[in-house]
Scaffold this motif. Sequence first.
Motif, short mmCIF file in Angstrom:
data_model
loop_
_atom_site.label_atom_id
_atom_site.label_comp_id
_atom_site.label_asym_id
_atom_site.label_seq_id
_atom_site.Cartn_x
_atom_site.Cartn_y
_atom_site.Cartn_z
N PHE A 140 -1.05 -28.86 51.60
CA PHE A 140 -1.91 -29.80 52.09
C PHE A 140 -1.24 -31.09 52.76
CE2 PHE A 140 -5.39 -27.76 49.55
CZ PHE A 140 -6.31 -27.75 50.75
N TYR A 141 -0.15 -31.56 51.96
CA TYR A 141 0.69 -32.47 52.50
C TYR A 141 1.42 -32.16 53.87
CZ TYR A 141 3.95 -36.43 52.39
OH TYR A 141 4.62 -37.48 52.65
N GLN A 142 2.07 -31.00 53.94
CA GLN A 142 2.84 -30.88 55.05
C GLN A 142 1.91 -30.35 56.25
OE1 GLN A 142 5.84 -31.19 55.28
NE2 GLN A 142 6.65 -31.41 53.17
N ILE A 197 -3.14 -20.71 62.09
CA ILE A 197 -2.00 -20.27 61.30
C ILE A 197 -1.28 -21.40 60.49
CG2 ILE A 197 -1.34 -18.52 63.32
CD1 ILE A 197 0.56 -20.30 64.07
N LEU A 198 -1.37 -22.57 60.66
CA LEU A 198 -0.96 -23.53 59.97
C LEU A 198 -1.54 -23.62 58.71
CD1 LEU A 198 -0.60 -26.76 62.35
CD2 LEU A 198 1.15 -25.07 61.36
N ASP A 199 -2.77 -23.06 58.54
CA ASP A 199 -3.49 -23.17 57.22
C ASP A 199 -3.14 -22.03 56.42
OD1 ASP A 199 -4.84 -25.48 57.78
OD2 ASP A 199 -7.00 -24.55 58.16
N LYS A 262 -4.36 -17.53 49.74
CA LYS A 262 -5.47 -18.47 50.23
C LYS A 262 -5.31 -19.31 51.40
CE LYS A 262 -8.11 -17.95 45.69
NZ LYS A 262 -8.58 -18.61 44.87
N SER A 263 -6.24 -19.60 52.45
CA SER A 263 -5.86 -20.33 53.28
C SER A 263 -6.34 -21.77 52.85
CB SER A 263 -6.61 -20.02 54.71
OG SER A 263 -8.00 -20.28 54.30
N LEU A 264 -5.81 -22.86 53.69
CA LEU A 264 -6.17 -24.36 53.11
C LEU A 264 -7.63 -24.40 53.32
CD1 LEU A 264 -3.36 -26.38 54.46
CD2 LEU A 264 -3.47 -25.48 52.60
N LYS A 265 -8.40 -23.73 54.19
CA LYS A 265 -9.81 -23.91 54.53
C LYS A 265 -10.36 -23.46 53.16
CE LYS A 265 -10.41 -24.37 59.18
NZ LYS A 265 -11.04 -23.78 60.42
N GLN A 266 -10.00 -22.03 52.64
CA GLN A 266 -10.60 -21.43 51.57
C GLN A 266 -10.45 -22.63 50.26
OE1 GLN A 266 -8.27 -17.47 52.01
NE2 GLN A 266 -10.34 -16.73 51.15
N LEU A 267 -9.23 -23.04 50.19
CA LEU A 267 -9.05 -23.81 48.94
C LEU A 267 -9.88 -25.18 49.18
CD1 LEU A 267 -5.07 -23.73 49.04
CD2 LEU A 267 -6.67 -22.81 47.18
N GLU A 268 -10.28 -25.72 50.32
CA GLU A 268 -11.19 -26.78 50.49
C GLU A 268 -12.39 -26.56 50.12
OE1 GLU A 268 -10.50 -27.72 54.63
OE2 GLU A 268 -8.87 -29.44 54.11
N LYS A 269 -12.99 -25.28 50.60
CA LYS A 269 -14.24 -24.98 50.12
C LYS A 269 -14.39 -24.75 48.59
CE LYS A 269 -15.38 -22.30 54.20
NZ LYS A 269 -15.91 -20.94 54.77
N GLU A 270 -13.45 -24.34 48.06
CA GLU A 270 -13.41 -24.10 46.66
C GLU A 270 -13.35 -25.51 45.81
OE1 GLU A 270 -10.04 -21.73 45.47
OE2 GLU A 270 -11.00 -19.90 46.21
N ASN A 271 -12.58 -26.43 46.37
CA ASN A 271 -12.62 -27.72 45.63
C ASN A 271 -13.88 -28.56 46.00
OD1 ASN A 271 -10.04 -27.51 45.22
ND2 ASN A 271 -9.22 -28.60 47.10
#
Length: 280
Positions: A140-142, A197-199, A262-271
């Motif tokens: 997330f940071y990078q 692709i960045l996610d 998991k993509s960052l979008k998936q992680l965001e949805k879970e959060n």
Amino acid sequence: MNELDKKENYSNKTFEDIKHIDENGVEYWYARELMKVLSYKDWRYFDAVIEKAKIACQNSEITDIDHFVASNKMVEIGSGAKREQKDYKLTRYACYLIAQNANPRLKIVALAQTYFAIQTRKQEISEKEYSELTEDEKRFYQTNLTKKGNYSLNQTAKNAGVKNFDKFHNFGYKGLYNGETAHDIAKRKGLRYREDILDNMGSDELIANLFRISQTEQKLKKDNIQSEKEANKAHYEVGAKIRKTIKELGGTMPEDLPTPKKSLKQLEKENKKSLKKKVK
């Protein structure tokens, strides 16, 4: 003063749901929207909280106008008449200070204090703290840094004469990924059409791309490049040199680095789902 949490009339919106991103990739929140999520009904009382937060900011020797940006709007009040409505664009740090000075009897305020404290720290992280992050937190940071870097590079590339930005970025990818374009990278990673692709990069892969981005921007400026053809060439050369350096250091080539499950979008949805459950 407010509806206290004994009524538990919390908004279904969470802090992430009301987050905005400006043209520079910088995130912010509107005070009026945050007020509703924090269960405040009257602007007068919430404005008083904002003033306390601004004082806390000043006491920390930080310029408050950098974090509490006036964003007044004209709103209709009936019969076609309008009046100016006070509002602010708030940084994460401003939101954190507001949460610290808001009504502690509201459960949502306690949640806000925890949320913005953690997120603010992620934005202002030291090298030691970075090493203590989990891999997903590092991603997330990078990614945040990389997306901001891409925006800055695009502005510099535009000034250098670039018009086809997809082609320009593909030259950089080709240099770094041994000829692969963004489409090739996405296909190799098994991504869906137009999935970012960045996610779907690990922190090491993101760092390699961030270095490519920053070095390309410096080269465009230093060499005073003024044509699309030369800008594309420069981007490729920078990517290729970074690849060569990774190889010489015995590192893993970017295309050989693992793709996160998991993509960052998936992680965001879970959060978000987890946060909404806590709010309810």
